[in-house]
Design a protein around this motif. Sequence first.
Motif, short mmCIF file in Angstrom:
data_model
loop_
_atom_site.label_atom_id
_atom_site.label_comp_id
_atom_site.label_asym_id
_atom_site.label_seq_id
_atom_site.Cartn_x
_atom_site.Cartn_y
_atom_site.Cartn_z
N GLY A 39 104.72 26.99 92.56
CA GLY A 39 103.42 26.71 92.26
C GLY A 39 102.82 25.73 91.62
O GLY A 39 103.19 25.44 90.74
N LEU A 85 107.93 19.40 94.47
CA LEU A 85 108.15 20.25 95.56
C LEU A 85 109.15 19.52 96.28
O LEU A 85 109.88 20.35 97.51
CB LEU A 85 106.47 19.36 96.47
CG LEU A 85 105.44 20.69 95.30
CD1 LEU A 85 104.33 20.55 96.26
CD2 LEU A 85 105.85 22.24 94.86
N VAL A 139 106.46 31.37 96.91
CA VAL A 139 104.89 29.88 96.40
C VAL A 139 104.17 31.39 96.10
O VAL A 139 103.51 32.11 96.49
CB VAL A 139 104.43 29.12 97.84
CG1 VAL A 139 103.28 28.61 97.54
CG2 VAL A 139 105.81 28.77 98.53
N ALA A 191 97.61 26.19 98.23
CA ALA A 191 98.63 26.90 96.66
C ALA A 191 97.69 25.92 95.30
O ALA A 191 97.68 26.67 94.62
CB ALA A 191 100.22 27.06 97.07
#
Length: 287
Positions: A51, A214, A226, A250
């Motif tokens: 995140g 990621l 997430v 996100a």
Amino acid sequence: MATQFITEKRTGAEGVSRLAARGVTVGYGGRAVIDGLDVEIPPGVVTTIIGPNGCGKSTLLRTLTRLLRPTGGTVVLDGEDIAKLRTRDVAKKLGLLPQAPVAPEGLTVGDLVARGRHPHQSWLRQWSSDDAGVVERALTMTGVADLADRPVDSLSGGQRQRVWISMTLAQGTDLLLLDEPTTYLDLAHAIDVLDLVDDLHESGCTVVMVLHDLNLAARYSDNLIVMRAGQILAQGHPRDVITAELLHEAFGLQAAVIDDPVGDRPLIVPIGRTHVRIEPVNDAPVK
């Protein structure tokens, strides 16, 4: 071949989560970072929390390990409220590698890893040959047995991370929580540490990590969580979770998601303003 784990697995019934947050609210200085969050950590897999900065990733991990006490809700470990367990008992059940840990100056690798046995010591149970055997196996599993007599502060970043993971393993738990284990490492050393994490998973360990990269998160995880603004936006296998739409929601990131050419996971290709050839990206299989 996976190395045999140094303790018996304690996953309980198949598919039953050992660690969960139920309605958890936690924050700093009266400001809630996480508010009413529910999450179950699936047993026997690698879970990675991702995140944007400030979304509550490390806060969640620290709450799951009882380093932070929630103002609401409950963290459950093996069916019990973790807040009601003794610190020694928690340390026997789960191990935590915090961000950028620092060892006392001059402490050797062997002495640091031996500290992982402290939860098992008492006035009635002093250091034994069993403890020495656990430490030796932990050093061997992480590939640092030959560094046992070296000062921790003389090692490279990647070696130090392996040593800290070794100390966590010496606690004798198969539930490991790692807060940004690749921080400050170059890519080669980051891969080395994550390969070790994968070996530990293959040996029977449940792992929960926080990662910023990621693509590494997608490559090395079976389950992604997430987060955004203290809440869980999505959870599941990387193939099911990582989409261009989710990345934009996100992270505010414009990206193409294609098949990883060397693996079975999605690969994220960021799209910036320069040095981008739109046509080849669009021609790639986008998820």
